[in-house]
Design a protein around this motif. Structure first.
Motif, short mmCIF file in Angstrom:
data_model
loop_
_atom_site.label_atom_id
_atom_site.label_comp_id
_atom_site.label_asym_id
_atom_site.label_seq_id
_atom_site.Cartn_x
_atom_site.Cartn_y
_atom_site.Cartn_z
N ILE A 14 0.86 -1.07 -0.07
CA ILE A 14 -0.04 -0.01 -0.07
C ILE A 14 0.86 1.42 0.14
O ILE A 14 1.65 1.41 0.88
CB ILE A 14 -0.99 0.09 1.19
CG1 ILE A 14 -1.88 -1.26 1.20
CG2 ILE A 14 -1.67 1.29 1.13
CD1 ILE A 14 -2.61 -1.40 2.60
N ILE A 15 0.41 2.30 -0.87
CA ILE A 15 1.14 3.49 -0.78
C ILE A 15 0.09 4.52 -0.66
O ILE A 15 -0.94 4.38 -1.54
CB ILE A 15 2.02 3.60 -1.91
CG1 ILE A 15 2.84 5.11 -1.85
CG2 ILE A 15 1.22 3.69 -3.28
CD1 ILE A 15 3.98 5.34 -3.16
N VAL A 16 0.14 5.54 0.08
CA VAL A 16 -0.71 6.61 0.53
C VAL A 16 -0.25 7.86 -0.37
O VAL A 16 0.88 8.31 -0.16
CB VAL A 16 -0.97 6.84 2.01
CG1 VAL A 16 -1.86 7.78 2.00
CG2 VAL A 16 -1.37 5.41 2.68
N LEU A 17 -1.39 8.37 -0.87
CA LEU A 17 -0.92 9.82 -1.54
C LEU A 17 -1.31 10.95 -0.61
O LEU A 17 -2.62 11.09 -0.37
CB LEU A 17 -1.70 9.76 -2.91
CG LEU A 17 -1.61 8.76 -3.87
CD1 LEU A 17 -2.27 9.17 -5.25
CD2 LEU A 17 -0.15 8.68 -4.28
N LEU A 18 -0.49 11.53 0.13
CA LEU A 18 -0.93 12.60 0.99
C LEU A 18 -0.97 13.80 0.09
O LEU A 18 -0.24 14.28 -0.62
CB LEU A 18 0.39 12.81 1.96
CG LEU A 18 0.76 11.48 2.80
CD1 LEU A 18 1.90 11.65 3.85
CD2 LEU A 18 -0.84 11.33 3.66
N SER A 19 -1.91 14.62 0.69
CA SER A 19 -2.35 15.84 -0.11
C SER A 19 -2.05 16.99 1.08
O SER A 19 -1.84 16.83 2.36
CB SER A 19 -3.48 15.92 -0.47
OG SER A 19 -4.66 15.80 0.41
N LYS A 62 3.96 6.42 9.00
CA LYS A 62 5.13 6.03 9.53
C LYS A 62 4.90 4.96 10.57
O LYS A 62 5.55 4.12 10.81
CB LYS A 62 5.88 7.17 10.26
CG LYS A 62 6.50 8.41 9.24
CD LYS A 62 7.26 9.21 9.67
CE LYS A 62 7.93 10.39 8.92
NZ LYS A 62 8.60 11.50 9.34
N LEU A 63 3.81 5.15 11.56
CA LEU A 63 3.45 4.40 12.57
C LEU A 63 2.87 3.04 12.03
O LEU A 63 3.31 1.71 12.65
CB LEU A 63 2.44 4.99 13.61
CG LEU A 63 3.09 6.09 14.32
CD1 LEU A 63 1.97 6.78 15.28
CD2 LEU A 63 4.17 5.39 15.38
N THR A 104 9.79 3.40 5.55
CA THR A 104 9.81 2.64 6.73
C THR A 104 11.28 2.12 7.38
O THR A 104 11.58 2.04 8.39
CB THR A 104 9.11 1.27 6.76
OG1 THR A 104 9.46 0.44 5.70
CG2 THR A 104 7.70 1.41 6.22
N ASN A 105 12.20 2.32 6.43
CA ASN A 105 13.68 1.90 6.78
C ASN A 105 14.28 2.94 7.17
O ASN A 105 15.48 3.00 7.69
CB ASN A 105 14.33 1.07 5.58
CG ASN A 105 13.78 -0.23 4.88
OD1 ASN A 105 13.34 -1.06 5.95
ND2 ASN A 105 13.69 -0.40 3.91
N GLN A 106 13.92 4.18 7.02
CA GLN A 106 14.43 5.40 7.41
C GLN A 106 15.08 5.40 9.04
O GLN A 106 16.01 6.17 9.09
CB GLN A 106 13.91 6.65 7.14
CG GLN A 106 13.62 6.76 5.46
CD GLN A 106 13.14 8.11 5.03
OE1 GLN A 106 12.78 9.15 5.89
NE2 GLN A 106 12.75 8.25 3.64
#
Length: 411
Positions: A76-81, A97-98, A129-131
């Motif tokens: 899943i990838i979320v498109l933040l606006s 992130k959580l 998530t790896n950052q």
């Protein structure tokens, strides 16, 4: 490959499905969450792209949790606006992130969003998530060009390399005005950012390759330097996906990397360098046009377009005068106007210009020079904040050995 897309943005849908992908993919376009859930039960999909504009925060969070529980293998990838208030934007970002979800930062154009999604689907994009377990990026931007941002940022990088046992990088992403190699007296034929264009375009740069092309001056032990772009006429050709690829490879290469970007927000390096940063430092002077006009126009107005809020920056003042006259503006005035936390300051040094012109910038950071302690104080704040291990000096080792030897003799 089967990909789901939950969005009502027809422009974005057309860009992704008709322009970005030349190879045929099985797209499932949905306009409502219920429609997406129904179609997922009919056929398994490997990837799903979800816009945050289709639900309010509470419903959106619950919807994503249900998807993760029911379809553990679904990416899943979320498109933040940036259609929400600043505080709500932060909640969406924190939620991603959580929940360890990939996301596209707010404020991106349709073409950039499509480019990010292609990299994510094709597997060349590195997830967010790896950052937390990788290297830290600290980006410096000047409120105004030519005020000493390079000296300040490089000085902090030099101090970090001297103070810590970590692998420290410095990357000049000022695509139109890179002069660091000249300030350091390095040959003009040193490897520069434009030499990586092919690898950035192909998304094939590796940590080993990045470390190999970095300069490692013997006078700055422990510091790895990637000099900036020399082909100024090609500055606009660097795409967001290329810069993001470079920054994420830098995370994997260095424990901490200092990034310097241009004060002008008309290029991918400035915008992406700030969006990807763990810490963002804005450098300004006591000139009111710099800390009031330029700061407001760039950081507050343009930054907000990309979802960057002013309170996400730290402040560093340069060219300051500790004995300013009453008629002149002071650090107190700068802090009051910007409302930012002051992380440090660098005084006006009369020899700075001449040393840079002579290629002797490193002379500014020797212990006998006044600037040494100024940049060292800033580096120590980053060391404490990120809990970076400090180097053990020879004096400390000798002192420790004497104590141990004394205790052994006593017994």
């Amino acid at each position: 490959m089967h990909i789901g897309l939950l969005s009502t943005d027809q422009r974005l849908i057309d860009e992704i499905t008709n322009v970005v992908y030349s190879k045929p993919l099985n797209w499932m376009i949905c306009s409502t969450p219920d429609d997406l859930c129904r179609k997922l039960t009919e056929m398994p999909y490997s990837h799903t792209i979800i816009s945050d504009r289709e639900m309010d925060f509470g419903d959106f969070e619950e919807f994503l949790e249900e998807l993760q529980q029911q379809y553990s293998g679904l990416k899943i990838i979320v498109l933040l606006s940036n259609y929400h208030d600043a505080s709500i934007n932060e909640k969406y970002l924190k939620m991603c992130k959580l929940m360890k979800l990939d996301y596209v930062q707010p404020g991106r154009s349709t073409a950039v969003i499509a480019d990010d999604i292609r990299a994510w689907v094709d597997g060349s994009g590195v997830d967010h998530t790896n950052q937390q377990s990788s290297g830290k990026l600290i980006t410096f931007i000047g409120s105004t060009p030519n005020i000493g941002t390079t000296l300040a940022s490089f000085g902090v990088a030099h101090a970090l390399a001297q103070e810590t046992s970590m692998k420290v990088g410095y990357m000049c992403l000022n695509l139109k005005s890179s002069k660091l190699h000249r300030y350091l007296g390095r040959d003009e034929h040193v490897f520069t950012l434009d030499g990586l264009r092919a690898e950035l375009k192909a998304q094939s740069l590796t940590p080993e390759r990045l470390q190999q092309v970095c300069d490692k001056p013997k006078e700055a032990h422990g510091l790895h330097i990637l000099y900036g772009n020399m082909l100024r006429e090609q500055a606009e050709f660097f795409t967001p996906s290329e810069i993001i690829h470079l920054l994420r490879v830098a995370r994997a290469t260095f424990d901490v990397c200092i990034i310097e970007v241009s004060a002008y927000w008309d290029n991918a390096a400035t915008v992406c360098g700030l969006l990807e940063a763990d810490s963002k430092i804005v450098v300004t002077t006591a000139d009111i046009a710099h800390f009031q006009e330029d700061f407001s126009r760039w950081i507050r107005q343009v930054g907000a377009v990309f979802g960057l809020q002013p309170d996400g920056f730290e402040l560093m003042a340069v060219q300051t005068d500790r004995h300013a006259k009453h008629s002149e503006f002071t650090i107190k005035d700068i802090r009051k106007e910007t409302q930012l936390h002051l992380i440090g300051q660098v005084s006006r040094h009369a020899d700075a210009l001449s040393r840079c012109n002579q290629g002797k910038l490193l002379d500014m950071f020797v212990p006998t020079h006044a600037m040494h302690e100024e940049v060292r104080a800033v580096s120590r704040k980053f060391i404490d904040y990120y809990k970076l291990p400090r180097k053990v000096s020879l004096r400390q080792v000798t002192w420790l050995q004497k104590i141990i030897t004394g205790r052994r003799a006593a017994t």
